[in-house]
Design a protein around this motif. Structure first.
Motif, PDB file in Angstrom:
ATOM      1  N   SER A 169      -3.812 -10.791 -30.963  1.00  0.00           N
ATOM      2  CA  SER A 169      -2.773  -9.902 -30.556  1.00  0.00           C
ATOM      3  C   SER A 169      -2.412  -8.958 -31.263  1.00  0.00           C
ATOM      4  N   LEU A 170      -2.449  -8.863 -32.575  1.00  0.00           N
ATOM      5  CA  LEU A 170      -2.295  -7.913 -33.598  1.00  0.00           C
ATOM      6  C   LEU A 170      -3.185  -6.821 -33.268  1.00  0.00           C
ATOM      7  N   MET A 171      -4.493  -7.052 -33.354  1.00  0.00           N
ATOM      8  CA  MET A 171      -5.505  -6.195 -33.090  1.00  0.00           C
ATOM      9  C   MET A 171      -5.308  -5.049 -31.873  1.00  0.00           C
ATOM     10  N   VAL A 172      -4.786  -5.956 -31.030  1.00  0.00           N
ATOM     11  CA  VAL A 172      -4.372  -4.992 -29.563  1.00  0.00           C
ATOM     12  C   VAL A 172      -3.347  -4.052 -30.080  1.00  0.00           C
ATOM     13  N   ASP A 173      -2.212  -4.402 -30.564  1.00  0.00           N
ATOM     14  CA  ASP A 173      -1.110  -3.512 -31.014  1.00  0.00           C
ATOM     15  C   ASP A 173      -1.606  -2.556 -32.137  1.00  0.00           C
ATOM     16  N   LEU A 174      -2.567  -2.687 -32.857  1.00  0.00           N
ATOM     17  CA  LEU A 174      -3.129  -1.733 -33.908  1.00  0.00           C
ATOM     18  C   LEU A 174      -3.998  -0.868 -33.237  1.00  0.00           C
ATOM     19  N   ALA A 175      -4.514  -1.291 -32.074  1.00  0.00           N
ATOM     20  CA  ALA A 175      -5.468  -0.519 -31.174  1.00  0.00           C
ATOM     21  C   ALA A 175      -4.758   0.428 -29.995  1.00  0.00           C
ATOM     22  N   LEU A 176      -3.534   0.921 -30.371  1.00  0.00           N
ATOM     23  CA  LEU A 176      -2.621   1.364 -29.269  1.00  0.00           C
ATOM     24  C   LEU A 176      -2.545   0.643 -27.895  1.00  0.00           C
ATOM     25  N   GLY A 177      -2.583  -0.780 -28.288  1.00  0.00           N
ATOM     26  CA  GLY A 177      -2.089  -1.616 -26.931  1.00  0.00           C
ATOM     27  C   GLY A 177      -3.306  -1.673 -25.803  1.00  0.00           C
ATOM     28  N   GLN A 178      -4.433  -1.475 -26.447  1.00  0.00           N
ATOM     29  CA  GLN A 178      -5.791  -1.641 -25.541  1.00  0.00           C
ATOM     30  C   GLN A 178      -6.012  -3.145 -25.524  1.00  0.00           C
ATOM     31  N   ASP A 179      -5.732  -3.662 -24.409  1.00  0.00           N
ATOM     32  CA  ASP A 179      -5.610  -5.075 -24.369  1.00  0.00           C
ATOM     33  C   ASP A 179      -6.958  -5.864 -24.224  1.00  0.00           C
ATOM     34  N   HIS A 180      -8.133  -5.095 -23.973  1.00  0.00           N
ATOM     35  CA  HIS A 180      -9.351  -5.592 -23.981  1.00  0.00           C
ATOM     36  C   HIS A 180      -9.886  -5.886 -25.464  1.00  0.00           C
ATOM     37  N   VAL A 181      -9.403  -5.336 -26.331  1.00  0.00           N
ATOM     38  CA  VAL A 181      -9.440  -5.445 -27.767  1.00  0.00           C
ATOM     39  C   VAL A 181      -9.171  -6.943 -28.277  1.00  0.00           C
ATOM     40  N   GLY A 182      -7.999  -7.649 -27.687  1.00  0.00           N
ATOM     41  CA  GLY A 182      -7.742  -8.944 -27.621  1.00  0.00           C
ATOM     42  C   GLY A 182      -8.721  -9.954 -27.097  1.00  0.00           C
ATOM     43  N   ARG A 183      -9.504  -9.610 -26.389  1.00  0.00           N
ATOM     44  CA  ARG A 183     -10.287 -10.520 -25.569  1.00  0.00           C
ATOM     45  C   ARG A 183     -11.846 -10.573 -26.205  1.00  0.00           C
ATOM     46  N   ALA A 184     -12.199  -9.690 -26.893  1.00  0.00           N
ATOM     47  CA  ALA A 184     -13.634  -9.681 -27.868  1.00  0.00           C
ATOM     48  C   ALA A 184     -13.413 -10.931 -28.600  1.00  0.00           C
ATOM     49  N   SER A 185     -14.705 -11.358 -28.763  1.00  0.00           N
ATOM     50  CA  SER A 185     -14.900 -12.671 -29.671  1.00  0.00           C
ATOM     51  C   SER A 185     -14.457 -12.396 -31.018  1.00  0.00           C
ATOM     52  N   VAL A 186     -14.997 -11.134 -31.495  1.00  0.00           N
ATOM     53  CA  VAL A 186     -14.826 -10.652 -32.659  1.00  0.00           C
ATOM     54  C   VAL A 186     -14.476  -8.790 -32.902  1.00  0.00           C
ATOM     55  N   VAL A 187     -13.757  -8.414 -33.760  1.00  0.00           N
ATOM     56  CA  VAL A 187     -13.572  -7.117 -33.814  1.00  0.00           C
ATOM     57  C   VAL A 187     -13.914  -6.848 -35.211  1.00  0.00           C
ATOM     58  N   VAL A 188     -15.352  -6.071 -35.368  1.00  0.00           N
ATOM     59  CA  VAL A 188     -15.745  -5.835 -36.591  1.00  0.00           C
ATOM     60  C   VAL A 188     -15.205  -4.508 -37.101  1.00  0.00           C
ATOM     61  N   VAL A 189     -14.253  -4.362 -38.059  1.00  0.00           N
ATOM     62  CA  VAL A 189     -13.762  -3.020 -38.451  1.00  0.00           C
ATOM     63  C   VAL A 189     -14.765  -2.377 -39.634  1.00  0.00           C
ATOM     64  N   LEU A 190     -15.249  -1.252 -39.171  1.00  0.00           N
ATOM     65  CA  LEU A 190     -16.033  -0.636 -40.163  1.00  0.00           C
ATOM     66  C   LEU A 190     -15.147   0.457 -41.104  1.00  0.00           C
ATOM     67  N   THR A 191     -15.220   0.408 -42.287  1.00  0.00           N
ATOM     68  CA  THR A 191     -14.572   1.369 -43.106  1.00  0.00           C
ATOM     69  C   THR A 191     -15.263   2.233 -43.878  1.00  0.00           C
ATOM     70  N   ALA A 192     -14.946   3.322 -44.667  1.00  0.00           N
ATOM     71  CA  ALA A 192     -15.786   3.823 -45.456  1.00  0.00           C
ATOM     72  C   ALA A 192     -15.081   4.043 -46.764  1.00  0.00           C
ATOM     73  N   ALA A 233     -17.405   0.379 -28.678  1.00  0.00           N
ATOM     74  CA  ALA A 233     -16.686   1.000 -30.077  1.00  0.00           C
ATOM     75  C   ALA A 233     -15.489   1.731 -29.656  1.00  0.00           C
ATOM     76  N   VAL A 234     -14.479   1.419 -30.445  1.00  0.00           N
ATOM     77  CA  VAL A 234     -13.043   1.723 -30.243  1.00  0.00           C
ATOM     78  C   VAL A 234     -12.653   2.911 -31.440  1.00  0.00           C
ATOM     79  N   GLY A 235     -12.250   4.132 -31.314  1.00  0.00           N
ATOM     80  CA  GLY A 235     -11.634   4.829 -32.405  1.00  0.00           C
ATOM     81  C   GLY A 235     -10.235   5.209 -32.402  1.00  0.00           C
ATOM     82  N   ALA A 236      -9.561   4.700 -31.730  1.00  0.00           N
ATOM     83  CA  ALA A 236      -7.890   4.826 -31.468  1.00  0.00           C
ATOM     84  C   ALA A 236      -7.238   3.460 -32.032  1.00  0.00           C
ATOM     85  N   PHE A 237      -6.599   4.058 -33.259  1.00  0.00           N
ATOM     86  CA  PHE A 237      -5.809   2.574 -33.789  1.00  0.00           C
ATOM     87  C   PHE A 237      -4.737   3.532 -34.819  1.00  0.00           C
ATOM     88  N   TYR A 238      -3.896   2.473 -35.346  1.00  0.00           N
ATOM     89  CA  TYR A 238      -2.915   2.982 -36.146  1.00  0.00           C
ATOM     90  C   TYR A 238      -3.556   2.830 -37.701  1.00  0.00           C
TER      91      TYR A 238
END
Length: 268
Positions: A169-192, A233-238
């Protein structure tokens, strides 16, 4: 802004003229354009000691299984690759995640470089082989793993446990409310991890770390599709909020992409 006389010796006149036109429209575009024409600052420079490629952030480490073989031909994987529209809230296996992480950004060989007799080579191509891309799996539904935030350690092909808990649920909020983010089995955050590339390439570094991230993204896409999983891939987040969750500073290391992986919901 520097005086014209100070710029003429290092910037071609046509570039300086274009800069003056762009500055009235968008200072970001103008500065980016100008940067590419600095004659005396174009080439790389190395200042100080090269930042280490090896990091440790979590004390509790989970060794991952060896990657699974992918039997689908690469030409088929490329041609059928599509971004999943949505996900079924069902688990994937730890073997699937291990395979995706390894083929996405794992260590696939060794060489001699930068004065080191044993220098890692990664699954993704990287500017100067400096390997700035890090992966933080946020696990929601993976068989064999508890829900929580992890960091992938490519040197040991393992996960470092950073914090356990239910964060979909937090990941959905961080991704600007995109609810499909919360249904993924895993969200791999790529950082630089920006300082690695900046050490050698300075003003070119931002371009290069983004190219590295794009190469990693495509590896993850192809690995997931080859395993017949959904990926997006999702590029929209806070940015600041996500950095706080990951425990990074958003300057030396900053998030670039969210890679959603799971069982794809068909029929959309």
């Amino acid at each position: 802004m520097c005086e014209d006389e100070a710029l003429r010796d290092i910037i071609p006149s046509e570039a300086l003229s274009m800069f003056k036109k762009l500055i009235s429209k968008d200072i970001g575009i103008a500065c980016d354009f100008l940067m590419r024409h600095y004659r005396n600052e174009y080439w790389s420079r190395r200042v100080g000691t090269m930042p280490s490629l090896r990091r440790t952030r979590g004390n509790y480490v989970i060794k991952l299984p060896n990657p699974k073989p992918i039997t689908m031909a690469v030409s088929n994987v490329i041609t059928v690759r599509r971004s999943a529209e949505d996900f079924i809230d069902e688990p994937i296996s730890i073997d699937d995640l291990a395979t995706i992480l390894y083929l996405g950004l794992g260590i696939t060989g060794w060489t001699q470089a930068y004065g080191l007799g044993k220098y890692p080579l990664r699954a993704y191509p990287s500017a100067g082989a400096l390997q700035p891309i890090e992966a933080y799996p946020v696990v929601h539904n993976v068989v064999g793993l508890k829900e929580g935030l992890y960091r992938y350690d490519p040197f040991n092909h393992a996960l470092e446990t950073l914090k356990l808990g239910k964060y979909n649920s937090l990941m959905v909020d961080l991704a600007l409310g995109q609810d499909h983010v919360g249904r993924a089995s895993v969200v791999v955050v790529l950082t630089a991890f920006y300082s690695r590339t900046r050490w050698k390439y300075w003003k070119r570094a931002l371009r290069y770390v983004l190219l590295d991230a794009g190469a990693t993204m495509e590896n993850i896409y192809l690995a997931a599709i080859g395993l017949e999983l959904g990926v997006r891939a999702v590029g929209a987040f806070y940015d600041n909020e996500l950095c706080r969750f990951l425990g990074i500073d958003c300057i030396e290391e900053f998030p670039v992409l969210l890679m959603l992986i799971g069982k794809e919901a068909r029929g959309f």
